[in-house]
Design a protein around this motif. Structure first.
Motif, PDB file in Angstrom:
ATOM      1  N   UNK A 230     -76.352  83.747  51.649  1.00  0.00           N
ATOM      2  CA  UNK A 230     -76.820  85.012  51.080  1.00  0.00           C
ATOM      3  C   UNK A 230     -76.283  85.234  49.672  1.00  0.00           C
ATOM      4  N   UNK A 231     -75.150  84.601  49.366  1.00  0.00           N
ATOM      5  CA  UNK A 231     -74.586  84.688  48.019  1.00  0.00           C
ATOM      6  C   UNK A 231     -75.187  83.642  47.087  1.00  0.00           C
ATOM      7  N   UNK A 232     -76.132  82.849  47.581  1.00  0.00           N
ATOM      8  CA  UNK A 232     -76.824  81.873  46.747  1.00  0.00           C
ATOM      9  C   UNK A 232     -76.207  80.497  46.705  1.00  0.00           C
ATOM     10  N   UNK A 233     -75.263  80.222  47.573  1.00  0.00           N
ATOM     11  CA  UNK A 233     -74.626  78.902  47.583  1.00  0.00           C
ATOM     12  C   UNK A 233     -75.460  77.920  48.389  1.00  0.00           C
TER      13      UNK A 233
ATOM     14  N   UNK B  18     -71.128  85.825  44.508  1.00  0.00           N
ATOM     15  CA  UNK B  18     -72.430  85.205  44.282  1.00  0.00           C
ATOM     16  C   UNK B  18     -72.304  83.976  43.403  1.00  0.00           C
ATOM     17  N   UNK B  19     -73.108  82.966  43.716  1.00  0.00           N
ATOM     18  CA  UNK B  19     -73.129  81.734  42.923  1.00  0.00           C
ATOM     19  C   UNK B  19     -73.892  81.995  41.635  1.00  0.00           C
ATOM     20  N   UNK B  20     -73.185  81.864  40.535  1.00  0.00           N
ATOM     21  CA  UNK B  20     -73.811  82.104  39.237  1.00  0.00           C
ATOM     22  C   UNK B  20     -74.191  80.823  38.519  1.00  0.00           C
ATOM     23  N   UNK B  21     -73.908  79.673  39.142  1.00  0.00           N
ATOM     24  CA  UNK B  21     -74.230  78.388  38.534  1.00  0.00           C
ATOM     25  C   UNK B  21     -75.673  78.006  38.785  1.00  0.00           C
TER      26      UNK B  21
END
Length: 359
Positions: A179-182, A355-358
């Motif tokens: 859910x955090x984009x990882x 959250x994954x910002x990469x």
């Protein structure tokens, strides 16, 4: 107990339930019984007194894997011991610890021999915690008809059991990261088998797992990842081979230096905290460049801001001890219906995940 039952207007089994199996009563009924008992000066069923009258030992045992030094360093074991000690009926009952080192993993033919050496004449009942499937010591306990309660593992047919939904809780860990984009997720587990193996996990190793808790949690990780389109091979899974921080740090070093992961899910807080320490040494900031989530919610997890799965370790010890005392207080020849207690777990979000910002 008879006097309390009469004064409270309930049956004698209800009085026993108030002390040993509170889930069988409403909160109001239990409080009423305890208040009446206190007014009459009744302290509750006395396991030790019963033992002396029946010629029993007046002692219970906690059976677990590994050395005592590791047990006393493990926050979860310490919490279980605290829970067991909080049961008032056991105040004057001796507690014997039975650490089962890896060299006790013998064949079924040796089960009775090893069980007899460890247990005969030493305890009236046992709490068994986190042993591998079909451990010969458990088989010996069953064969000798010693009262026992299992915490977490193994699953023994028709036995008293206290645990959690390990697989469901593990799914929550991975789902939180997703859910955090990882999508580049690494996994650190302590061990699938107590054979000393350390390193990457393949499907064959996964399929041979004898440690139920880790097997269930890894299954939950794989299932949650699969639902998000990630195959088993997309996950970087490392087995630490032990339960301690040193093993966890070695596993984390292997994972973080050989894989480009943005998040790590660990099967225990000890492994997660070890990963955070290793990440710091490798100049990987948590959570800016690496999110980490653990399992258990030990005290150090709160101090370090670790996102984790909370489970009631102390309460598990209390409940298991009450299950055992009820068996010990039951008249000979009376069969109790085995009970299973599954405690709920919850996701506790702190500062070690973001959250994954990469890309």
């Amino acid at each position: 107990m008879k006097d309390v039952a009469l004064a409270a207007g309930v049956s004698q089994p209800a009085v026993s339930y108030a002390y040993n199996r509170p889930s069988k009563l409403s909160q109001a009924q239990r409080e009423h019984i305890l208040q009446v008992a206190a007014s009459l000066g009744y302290p509750g069923p006395n396991v030790l007194g019963r033992s002396l009258r029946s010629g029993k030992i007046g002692a219970i045992g906690l059976m677990m894997m590994d050395k005592l030094s590791l047990a006393f360093a493990d926050p979860c074991t310490i919490a279980l011991l605290r829970g067991i000690s909080e049961v008032g009926e056991l105040e004057n009952v001796a507690l014997t610890l039975f650490p089962l080192n890896n060299n006790r993993l013998v064949g079924r033919a040796q089960a009775e021999k090893h069980g007899s050496l460890a247990l005969r004449g030493l305890v009236d009942g046992l709490i068994i915690s986190t042993l591998p499937d079909d451990h010969p010591a458990v088989l010996a306990v069953v064969k000798q008809n010693i009262p026992f309660v299992v915490i977490d593992s193994p699953l023994v047919p028709d036995s008293f059991f206290v645990g959690i939904d390990d697989r469901g809780a593990a799914r929550m860990q991975v789902q939180h990261l997703l859910e955090l984009g990882h999508r580049k997720i690494g996994i650190i587990i302590d061990r699938l088998n107590p054979d000393g193996y350390r390193g990457p996990i393949d499907r064959q190793r996964f399929g041979s797992a004898s440690e139920r808790i880790v097997r269930e949690r890894l299954t939950g990780y794989v299932e949650a990842a699969s639902e998000a389109g990630l195959a088993f091979e997309d996950l970087s899974i490392i087995e630490a081979g032990g339960l301690d921080s040193t093993s966890g740090q070695a596993a984390a070093f292997t994972l973080l230096t050989s894989n480009d992961v943005t998040a790590v899910v660990a099967c225990s807080d000890v492994m997660a905290i070890a990963c955070m320490k290793t990440a710091h040494a490798l100049n990987r900031n948590v959570p800016e460049s690496l999110s980490v989530i653990g399992f258990d919610d030990i005290p150090e997890a709160v101090q370090l801001g670790l996102t984790t799965i909370g489970q009631p370790m102390v309460e598990k010890g209390v409940y298991a001890a009450r299950m055992l005392t009820e068996q010990l207080n039951t008249p000979a020849g009376t069969r109790l219906e085995p009970e299973q207690k599954i405690f709920p777990t919850k996701l506790i979000v702190r500062t070690s995940t973001q959250a994954n910002t990469g890309t």
